[in-house]
Design a protein around this motif. Sequence first.
Motif, short mmCIF file in Angstrom:
data_model
loop_
_atom_site.label_atom_id
_atom_site.label_comp_id
_atom_site.label_asym_id
_atom_site.label_seq_id
_atom_site.Cartn_x
_atom_site.Cartn_y
_atom_site.Cartn_z
N CYS A 104 10.40 -16.29 -6.84
CA CYS A 104 11.57 -15.60 -6.30
C CYS A 104 12.57 -16.65 -5.84
O CYS A 104 12.18 -17.74 -5.42
CB CYS A 104 11.23 -14.73 -5.10
SG CYS A 104 10.28 -13.26 -5.49
N LEU A 161 10.44 -9.66 1.92
CA LEU A 161 10.64 -9.60 0.47
C LEU A 161 9.50 -10.29 -0.27
O LEU A 161 9.04 -9.80 -1.32
CB LEU A 161 11.97 -10.26 0.10
CG LEU A 161 13.24 -9.55 0.58
CD1 LEU A 161 14.45 -10.46 0.43
CD2 LEU A 161 13.44 -8.25 -0.18
N SER A 167 8.82 -8.05 -6.02
CA SER A 167 9.91 -8.99 -5.81
C SER A 167 9.86 -10.17 -6.78
O SER A 167 10.88 -10.80 -7.04
CB SER A 167 9.88 -9.53 -4.38
OG SER A 167 10.19 -8.52 -3.44
N LYS A 170 12.72 -11.93 -9.16
CA LYS A 170 14.06 -11.50 -8.76
C LYS A 170 14.77 -12.57 -7.94
O LYS A 170 14.15 -13.49 -7.41
CB LYS A 170 13.98 -10.20 -7.96
CG LYS A 170 13.52 -9.00 -8.77
CD LYS A 170 13.56 -7.72 -7.95
CE LYS A 170 13.13 -6.52 -8.79
NZ LYS A 170 13.15 -5.25 -8.00
N ASN A 249 19.79 -6.16 -4.90
CA ASN A 249 18.34 -6.37 -4.92
C ASN A 249 17.78 -6.42 -3.50
O ASN A 249 16.74 -5.82 -3.19
CB ASN A 249 17.99 -7.66 -5.66
CG ASN A 249 18.26 -7.59 -7.15
OD1 ASN A 249 18.44 -6.50 -7.70
ND2 ASN A 249 18.29 -8.73 -7.80
N THR A 250 18.47 -7.16 -2.63
CA THR A 250 18.02 -7.32 -1.24
C THR A 250 18.06 -5.99 -0.50
O THR A 250 17.10 -5.62 0.19
CB THR A 250 18.90 -8.35 -0.52
OG1 THR A 250 18.91 -9.57 -1.27
CG2 THR A 250 18.39 -8.61 0.88
N ALA A 253 15.30 -3.57 -1.74
CA ALA A 253 13.94 -4.00 -1.40
C ALA A 253 13.65 -3.90 0.09
O ALA A 253 12.51 -3.67 0.50
CB ALA A 253 13.70 -5.43 -1.89
#
Length: 288
Positions: A104, A161, A167, A170, A249-250, A253
């Motif tokens: 990640c 995350l 995750s 990503k 994305n953040t 998630a």
Amino acid sequence: ADRIDVIYHSGASVNWVYPYNALKPTNVLGTQEVLRLAATGRVKPLHFISTLGVFPLVGRSNVEVVREDDDLTHGGSLYNGYTQSKWVAEMLVEIARARGLPLCVYRPSLITGDSRTGAWNKDDFTCKMIKTWAGLGTAPEIDTKMNLVPVDYVSRAIVSLSLRDESLGKRFHLANPHPVGADDLAAWIEAFGYPIKRIPYDRWRADLLNPTKGLRQDALYSMAPLLSMSAAEDGPTLVGKVPEFDCRNTREALSGTGVSCPRVDGGLMENYLVYLVRSGFLQSPTGG
């Protein structure tokens, strides 16, 4: 290499003045060694702490929005050796991803102090900027937004995350949905008790570089090469065009986790300033 389960790589030499060659051994070759560790023996997932500075954020960039999945081969100009070294390091990480390493990437914006205790790294650029404004009693007239993220949010977000299997693979932007205007920051410092006069950038820069002002230690004077890298009239341009940061994305998630980025406002800035005064970094505006 055979016993550990996961690697978090946040080690870096953070310096906005040193050239690329001075930062390469730590930031690039250090990352290369960590990638070798991750691939040696049984494969370990790698969580790599990068920076939003791997994108062209200042100067004459025409980028309006930086997205989490944007290609790093953007062809833009990176304005100092630190961002250049982090870009090369992240490119190494991308090569490892393409070869099958689970990983990640986390890209914070400008990290500030702890939102609860006010504790802040006093070598940080923003911290030195605050000391310079309070010490000179002036701030430059610049129309810019600063994306400030408290360090406790950054650390909690990365932990949360990284514990999600989905995750892996990503990229996550750790940016504040509420950027702070430079004039608002100056107003909060002034409200705390430090008189701050707004003056043109070139005049402020000249005062900063004036050795008779007495700010040579622990303030932005150490950043003089950075501030001198172009003509004075280009200064507002260098800091005035910061794009927006997409955090889809953040945000998705972290939904339901209770982890969210605190707004940097006058109350939080007061918390920071109290810490900086009590720790001796700033003189009390009241002399007490």
